[in-house]
Structures are given as C-alpha cells and as structure tokens.
Design an enzyme around this catalytic site. Structure first.
Site, PDB file in Angstrom:
ATOM      1  CG  HIS A  85      -4.190   3.661   0.602  1.00 46.14           C
ATOM      2  ND1 HIS A  85      -5.029   4.144   1.708  1.00 46.14           N
ATOM      3  CD2 HIS A  85      -4.836   2.845   0.134  1.00 46.14           C
ATOM      4  CE1 HIS A  85      -6.129   3.553   1.622  1.00 46.14           C
ATOM      5  NE2 HIS A  85      -6.307   2.640   0.694  1.00 46.14           N
ATOM      6  CG  HIS A 110       4.670   1.257  -2.273  1.00 43.26           C
ATOM      7  ND1 HIS A 110       4.544  -0.360  -2.536  1.00 43.26           N
ATOM      8  CD2 HIS A 110       4.833   1.276  -0.940  1.00 43.26           C
ATOM      9  CE1 HIS A 110       4.671  -1.011  -1.174  1.00 43.26           C
ATOM     10  NE2 HIS A 110       4.711  -0.096  -0.211  1.00 43.26           N
ATOM     11  CG  HIS A 112       5.135   3.684   3.217  1.00 45.22           C
ATOM     12  ND1 HIS A 112       3.765   3.456   3.502  1.00 45.22           N
ATOM     13  CD2 HIS A 112       5.449   2.573   2.670  1.00 45.22           C
ATOM     14  CE1 HIS A 112       3.564   2.166   2.982  1.00 45.22           C
ATOM     15  NE2 HIS A 112       4.519   1.640   2.530  1.00 45.22           N
ATOM     16  CG  HIS A 129       8.172  -0.522   1.666  1.00 45.42           C
ATOM     17  ND1 HIS A 129       6.933  -0.444   2.185  1.00 45.42           N
ATOM     18  CD2 HIS A 129       9.118  -0.210   2.338  1.00 45.42           C
ATOM     19  CE1 HIS A 129       7.319  -0.013   3.520  1.00 45.42           C
ATOM     20  NE2 HIS A 129       8.710  -0.267   3.440  1.00 45.42           N
ATOM     21  CB  THR A 198       3.291  -1.775   6.276  1.00 44.53           C
ATOM     22  OG1 THR A 198       3.294  -1.142   5.043  1.00 44.53           O
ATOM     23  CG2 THR A 198       4.897  -2.469   6.230  1.00 44.53           C
ATOM     24  CB  THR A 199      -1.435  -1.555   3.269  1.00 44.03           C
ATOM     25  OG1 THR A 199      -0.783  -2.325   2.376  1.00 44.03           O
ATOM     26  CG2 THR A 199      -0.333  -0.274   3.177  1.00 44.03           C
TER      27      THR A 199
END
Ligand SMILES: [Zn+2]
Length: 248
Positions: A85, A110, A112, A129, A198-199
């Site tokens: 992801h 991580h 995005h 994040h 958010t996951t």
C-alpha cells in the site's frame, strides 16, 4: 505467500491499533475505499465511523491555548518495508514528540501520493504521515504536505529512496542514519483535530496535527514514488461537526 501477506499486515498500522485483520483491500475497484467497511467486520468503522480521516481542512478556529509541538527527533536506523500500500519507514526507538502535555513516541512514517489531507479542497503532491504512540496506546499522527519543486530535493527522501523496497513484502535496511526531523517544515504552525487511521481498520481516536507550511521535494523524487504507488490516497471524509483548531 499467504503467511507473508498476513505478516506484512500485522506489521502495519493495524498492529498499532491492536486489530487483527486479514481481508485484502486496495485503493480502487471492488476492494477500494468505498467498500472497505464491507470487506471485513473488523473494518466496519471505515463506513460507520463519524471521525474518519482524511478531511478537507477549512474553517479552522484559532485556539490560543494550543502549545507548539515539541519535537525530540534523533538520527537513527531505519528499516523500509513495502507493504503493498505504501513504503513504511520503521524507526529505531528514541524519537518522540510532546503535544498537549503528552509524550508520543515515533513508531514509523510512510507516504501517500497524492496527499490525503486537503486544505480548502486542494491536495498536495504527496504527504508524509509520522505515526506516534503514547505509553497509554493513544495515536498521534503528524502530517507534512509535500509539493513538487524541481530545485529542491529533500535530503531524507534522497537517503530513503536509494533503498526503496520495490515489491510487496520486500524490506530494506537504510545504510545511513536518518533524522526524521528532515521531514519537518521550518514553520511549525499546525491545524489539529480528531480523526482516524486512513487505512483499514480505520480506527478512530487518532489526534492529527497537520502543518500549515508545505515541504518541497523534487520532481524526480515525486516520480520515483509515483511509479511504485500510482495512487494510495483515501478520499476525503465527512467532518460530522468536528472542530478544526489552529495554533496561530
Ligand atoms: Zn498515512
């Protein structure tokens, strides 16, 4: 293969939230964000939650009682993991923040692409994040929005991208020490609100801090990440009356 996939999930954000989840999810199609809540009973907060992230930041209220976030980040070893992801940078213990009188230890950070938190409807090119956890298990995420600027490669990204694990489940050790402080903007003014991961499993009770100032990365750095993760961004979620506060 199945074992390694489960192991990868267990090492991700799910473990921070204490949830055991195995259902496959993605950013598009049948297992995409609109269906996350139906994929697994453990994910139901994704569809039923009232404090979901990310959100569009607008209408923030000034709260003069908010204190600056204290950053106590140190250079240390980093292991990168491609969990299918995103790429997760797991940091050695020692870095922490103090926010609202609470110490939160940096666990991992991580990325995005494009960014997740919007400001007045506008998304950044990427977001990092930085995920922190208190001794009581409370999560605080610091979000730094990254914008492409051809002249300005980011030094931390330059170190990390050299060791990018390119396939799902792959791990790489970064050979040099990395100071996550290199991912923070000079101006530390922030917005804060309550939200979620958010996951999946979209766990709530997460304290969010989003810096107002953006950081630059180079076009090459952005393209490198985007080639591996074309789009790993959850759509914006309803505010449901939540307050967004600004410290300045
Ligand atoms: Zn994230």
């Amino acid at each position: 293969m199945r074992f390694s996939f489960v192991a990868v999930l267990a090492l991700g954000l799910s473990s921070l939230a204490g949830a055991q989840s195995t259902a496959h999810w993605s950013y598009e199609g049948k297992t995409g964000p609109l269906n996350w809540g139906k994929l697994d009973p453990a994910y139901k907060t994704c569809s039923e939650g009232r404090e979901q992230s990310p959100i569009d930041i607008r209408g923030a209220r000034l709260n003069k009682a908010l204190q600056p976030i204290e950053f106590h980040y140190i250079a240390g070893g980093v292991n990168l993991e491609n969990n299918g992801h995103t790429v997760v940078a797991e940091v050695n213990p020692g870095s922490y923040i103090v926010a609202g009188g609470v110490r939160y230890d940096l666990v991992q950070f991580h990325f995005h692409h494009p960014g997740e938190e919007a400001v007045k409807g506008k998304l950044s090119d990427m977001v990092v994040h930085l995920v922190h956890k208190s001794a009581e298990g409370k999560l605080a995420v610091v979000a730094v929005r990254l914008m492409e600027d051809q002249g300005s490669p980011n030094a931390v990204l330059a170190a990390l991208w050299q060791h990018m694990p390119k396939t799902e489940g792959a791990r790489e050790k970064v050979t040099e020490f990395v100071n996550p402080g290199g991912l923070l903007p000079a101006d530390r003014g922030y917005w804060t609100f309550m939200g979620s991961l958010t996951t999946p499993p979209c766990t709530e009770g997460v304290r969010w801090f989003v810096f107002e100032q953006e950081l630059s990365l180079s076009r090459d750095q952005l393209r490198y990440f985007a080639a591996l993760f074309k789009m790993n961004t959850r759509p914006l979620q309803e505010l449901h009356g939540r307050r967004i506060e600004a410290d300045e």
